[in-house]
Design an enzyme around this catalytic site. Structure first.
Site, short mmCIF file in Angstrom:
data_model
loop_
_atom_site.label_atom_id
_atom_site.label_comp_id
_atom_site.label_asym_id
_atom_site.label_seq_id
_atom_site.Cartn_x
_atom_site.Cartn_y
_atom_site.Cartn_z
N CYS A 112 -5.13 1.08 6.34
CA CYS A 112 -5.27 2.55 6.33
C CYS A 112 -6.53 3.01 5.61
O CYS A 112 -6.81 4.20 5.58
CB CYS A 112 -4.03 3.19 5.71
SG CYS A 112 -3.90 3.00 3.92
N CYS A 142 0.85 -1.20 0.00
CA CYS A 142 0.00 0.00 0.00
C CYS A 142 0.88 1.25 0.00
O CYS A 142 1.80 1.37 0.82
CB CYS A 142 -0.90 -0.03 1.22
SG CYS A 142 -1.91 1.46 1.40
N CYS A 159 -8.90 -4.92 -10.09
CA CYS A 159 -8.38 -3.89 -10.99
C CYS A 159 -7.85 -2.74 -10.13
O CYS A 159 -8.62 -2.02 -9.51
CB CYS A 159 -9.53 -3.43 -11.89
SG CYS A 159 -9.04 -2.24 -13.15
FE FE Z 1 -2.73 1.03 3.53
#
Ligand code: FE
Length: 174
Positions: free
Chosen positions: A142, A90, A162
């Site tokens: 998050c 991330c 996607c």
């Molecule tokens: Fe995150």
């Protein structure tokens, strides 16, 4: 690790993500550690920052995608044609979300995966924006928007996750 030090570590990482790099801790952990269970926790502790804090940490593109559910233009991101082995973490908090082992060429211009690296790392919400009902995928730690998931993917799952390139940072397997 206390919650405060954990958030501090996450913030330090996100600061590096803004510069387009990968935090040294992640680089050092890139392989084989990143593919171990220890580096891929089953229990995810959510982190919550204010919009102002996210704005300081992320570049404008990442902020728009992660925090405003934006979408990059097809074929514009860094990872849609990436065939290297590694994991995609991330861009907001560094949690491992996607693996090259599950990546496939969807022909859409966005990185596409048949599944998250761990089900616990990605949350799915119903998104009814733009007159469509879609499943929105976000980081379970998050809450950063990743993309959408569809039922027209290949085997073994039949799912097509996607994902926006700029919602992730690629960590190449060493
Ligand atoms: Fe995150």
């Amino acid at each position: 690790m206390t919650r405060r030090s954990f958030v501090a570590a996450a913030l330090a990482f996100a600061g590096c993500a803004r510069a387009g790099g990968v935090a040294p801790a992640l680089k050092g952990n890139a392989a084989p550690g990143l593919t171990t269970e220890a580096a891929s926790p089953a229990t995810v502790t959510p982190i919550t920052l204010t919009d102002a804090e996210w704005k300081k940490l992320l570049n404008p593109t990442a902020y728009h995608i992660l925090r405003e559910e934006g979408t990059e233009r097809a074929y514009s991101g860094a990872h849609w044609d990436n065939h290297a082995e590694g994991v995609y973490v991330c861009a907001g908090c560094g949690l491992q979300l996607w693996s090259s082992a599950d990546k496939f060429d969807s022909g859409t211009g966005w990185p596409s995966f048949t599944r998250p690296i761990r089900a616990e790392h990605v949350r799915v919400n119903l998104d009814s924006s733009y007159g469509m009902v879609r499943e929105e995928a976000e980081c379970a730690r998050c809450g950063g928007h990743q993309g959408h998931v569809f039922d027209d993917g290949p085997k073994p799952t039949g799912r097509r996750w996607c994902i926006n390139s700029e919602a992730t940072v690629f960590v190449k397997r060493a």
